[in-house]
Motif scaffolding. Structure first.
Motif, short mmCIF file in Angstrom:
data_model
loop_
_atom_site.label_atom_id
_atom_site.label_comp_id
_atom_site.label_asym_id
_atom_site.label_seq_id
_atom_site.Cartn_x
_atom_site.Cartn_y
_atom_site.Cartn_z
N VAL A 257 0.82 -1.21 0.00
CA VAL A 257 0.00 0.00 0.00
C VAL A 257 0.86 1.26 0.00
N GLY A 258 0.29 2.31 -0.54
CA GLY A 258 1.02 3.58 -0.61
C GLY A 258 0.08 4.74 -0.35
N LEU A 259 0.67 5.82 0.15
CA LEU A 259 -0.08 7.05 0.38
C LEU A 259 0.56 8.13 -0.48
N VAL A 260 -0.25 8.74 -1.36
CA VAL A 260 0.32 9.79 -2.20
C VAL A 260 -0.34 11.11 -1.78
N GLN A 261 0.52 12.03 -1.30
CA GLN A 261 0.00 13.30 -0.80
C GLN A 261 0.11 14.37 -1.88
N LEU A 262 -1.03 14.93 -2.25
CA LEU A 262 -1.02 15.97 -3.28
C LEU A 262 -0.72 17.33 -2.65
N PRO A 263 0.24 18.09 -3.20
CA PRO A 263 0.55 19.39 -2.63
C PRO A 263 -0.65 20.33 -2.70
N LEU A 264 -0.62 21.35 -1.84
CA LEU A 264 -1.74 22.30 -1.74
C LEU A 264 -2.07 22.91 -3.10
N GLU A 265 -1.07 23.53 -3.73
CA GLU A 265 -1.28 24.08 -5.08
C GLU A 265 -0.72 23.06 -6.04
N CYS A 266 -1.50 22.10 -6.40
CA CYS A 266 -0.95 20.99 -7.19
C CYS A 266 -0.98 21.34 -8.69
N SER A 267 0.19 21.68 -9.25
CA SER A 267 0.24 22.05 -10.66
C SER A 267 0.13 20.78 -11.51
N SER A 268 -0.17 20.98 -12.78
CA SER A 268 -0.29 19.81 -13.66
C SER A 268 1.05 19.11 -13.78
N GLN A 269 2.12 19.90 -13.66
CA GLN A 269 3.45 19.29 -13.76
C GLN A 269 3.72 18.37 -12.55
N GLN A 270 3.31 18.88 -11.36
CA GLN A 270 3.49 18.05 -10.16
C GLN A 270 2.64 16.79 -10.24
N LEU A 271 1.44 16.95 -10.80
CA LEU A 271 0.56 15.80 -10.94
C LEU A 271 1.17 14.76 -11.88
#
Ligand SMILES: Nc1ncnc2c1ncn2[C@@H]1O[C@H](COP(=O)(O)OP(=O)(O)OP(=O)(O)O)[C@@H](O)[C@H]1O
Length: 488
Positions: A56-70
């Motif tokens: 299992v894994g937990l993926v934390q999305l940053p607050l201002e999640c840019s398309s590049q970060q995604l």
């Protein structure tokens, strides 16, 4: 807490993918007995997964999640066979790219703040399901049986396929000859089998013969059989395909390619219900139901004198038309999933499905080879795919590069990467100057270099001056104790 990954912990290890770990969730997981391993890049995820059985894994999305970060997070998690849970901020799931990310790549998601036990319950649930899936995948015998049945199943829910299905049922209740028209690979033989299987003849043989695959000189003896000594080389009696199908169904595939002299003998059989083996002494009565098919335009063949009109009318008492795959709408996805089920085991990794760019590439392609081409394409992609999801690139459909199939996020990400690369080259890899030209801060440029993989990509002489390890988790020493950091 340890600083090194310990495979013994694998049963209760969660792989945390985050640019800056949210310590509250980490504390909650640790308190519930989970061992947390942190990774920031696709390579780190890959290495961790390869070193131990992480489920299992937990993926934390940053607050201002840019398309590049995604896109970066996507490349991290799509490569592994781990059940991912996404942690998002309130309202983040309203963003279509985030929604697509969750639907395509995650087992489930939680919205912060998550004060109760939801996250740990979800982790346990994902872990349990992973174990179930793993056990199920060892159940080979049963699966082989299922695969054989699945191969003969007609998949399709679109209106044209529902109509075809109703036609098959009607034909199965009748004894008249059926003619099936349709492009190559649309499923004509499958339909012929379905007619047989649903008919009163199902307990007897279904015999198929491809009239185009047998040399014209042999076709007649193949269909009608011959007696010993009927011609040079006829060393013993041979029962033809028509006799072999007695009581059942004979499927004459590619009937449009049948030679003229054979057409005449077949017509006689259809009129009289008897055959005569080559070199034989008298007619033999054979009860067989005829289903024929061709991908060529029989009317044009009749006009050109290549096919007998009277034979056509004998064969085509009932007629079914196979729709081409490009006209089957959502069935394309159903058939792709069916093919994935059939060949899932051929791949080195367990493939979980198709990414959304693969689905849109399949919808945008015209499939000249129809269902056969789709099945082969998925089969090949299963072997070639490097992630858990088959991507448009894995499918390798012609013309894909210029058509739809790339998400906006991917296009933006590529454009950003190219702009950063060019600016750095223009400024002799000075970060400050490149950042000024790009109109962004040095910190943002650092982040872009990390997330776009440009830092890993550059040969040492091209490494940007002043690029330091950007370990944002390191800013919280307490977090470093609780989370194992992967070496970059
Ligand atoms: N509706 C369907 N559901 C599942 N599989 C299908 C379907 N239609 C076709 N197939 C599969 O596609 C492949 C090609 O089908 P089939 O041989 O019946 O096509 P065909 O029209 O007879 O081809 P050809 O014109 O080349 O003889 C087979 O593997 C078949 O199982």
């Amino acid at each position: 807490m340890t600083n090194a990954f310990d495979p013994l912990h694998a049963d209760r290890t969660v792989l945390l993918v985050s640019l800056k770990p949210d310590t509250e969730s980490v504390d909650r997981l640790v308190a519930a007995g989970w061992h947390v391993v942190h990774a920031k890049t696709a390579q780190q995820v890959q290495r961790t997964v390869e070193r131990g059985a992480i489920h299992v894994g937990l993926v934390q999305l940053p607050l201002e999640c840019s398309s590049q970060q995604l896109a970066e997070l996507e490349s991290c998690i799509s490569q592994s066979d781990v059940a991912w849970i996404a942690e998002v901020r309130p309202g983040q799931a309203d963003n279509p790219s985030v929604r697509r990310f969750i639907l395509d790549f995650c087992f489930d998601f939680v919205t912060l703040p998550c004060h109760d036990e939801r996250l740990t319950i979800l982790m346990g649930h994902a872990d349990g399901l992973w174990a179930l899936r793993d056990t199920a995948s060892h159940d080979h015998d049963h699966d082989h049986e299922k695969a054989a049945v699945a191969k003969s199943t007609m998949i399709g829910q679109c209106e044209a396929m529902q109509q075809l299905n109703r036609g098959v049922d009607k034909c199965a209740r009748n004894e008249a000859p059926v003619f099936i028209a349709g492009e190559s690979g649309t499923g004509k033989e499958l339909t012929a089998r379905a007619i047989h299987d649903r008919s009163a003849r199902a307990k007897d043989a279904f015999v198929a013969i491809n009239c185009a695959a047998i040399p014209p000189s042999l076709l007649q003896s193949e269909l009608f059989g011959h007696e010993r000594g009927a011609f040079t080389g006829a060393l013993q009696r041979k029962i033809g395909r028509i006799e072999a199908a007695a009581g059942g169904t004979l499927f004459l595939d590619e009937i449009g390619d049948m030679p003229h002299e054979c057409q005449a003998v077949l017509l006689r059989f259809l009129q009289e219900g008897t055959i005569e083996r080559l070199g034989g002494t008298g007619p033999i009565k054979v009860d067989v139901r005829i289903v024929s098919a061709t991908h060529v335009d029989l009317m044009a063949a009749i006009d050109a004198g290549r096919f007998r009109m009277d034979l056509y009318h004998r064969l085509c008492v009932l007629r079914l038309d196979e729709p081409p795959l490009r006209e089957r709408g959502g069935d394309i996805k159903l058939l792709a999933q069916h093919a994935l089920e059939l060949y899932r085991r051929d791949g080195a990794r367990k493939i979980r499905g198709f990414s959304s760019d693969a689905i849109s590439a399949m919808f945008n392609y015209s499939w000249p080879g129809n269902v056969r081409e789709l099945i082969n394409c998925v089969r090949r992609a299963v072997v070639m795919a490097e992630g858990r999801f088959i991507t448009a690139q894995d499918l390798g459909l012609p013309g894909m590069e210029t058509k739809a199939g790339r998400t906006l996020a991917e296009i933006r990400c590529d454009a950003e990467r190219a702009a950063v690369r060019e600016a750095l080259a223009r400024h002799a890899y000075s970060l400050s100057s490149a950042a000024i030209e790009l109109g962004i801060s040095r910190a943002t440029l650092y982040r872009l270099l990390n997330s776009s993989g440009l830092r890993d990509e550059s040969p040492s002489q091209r490494h940007p001056r002043g690029v330091a390890e950007c370990d944002e988790a390191g800013s919280d020493p307490a977090a470093q104790h609780r989370i194992e950091q992967m070496a970059p």
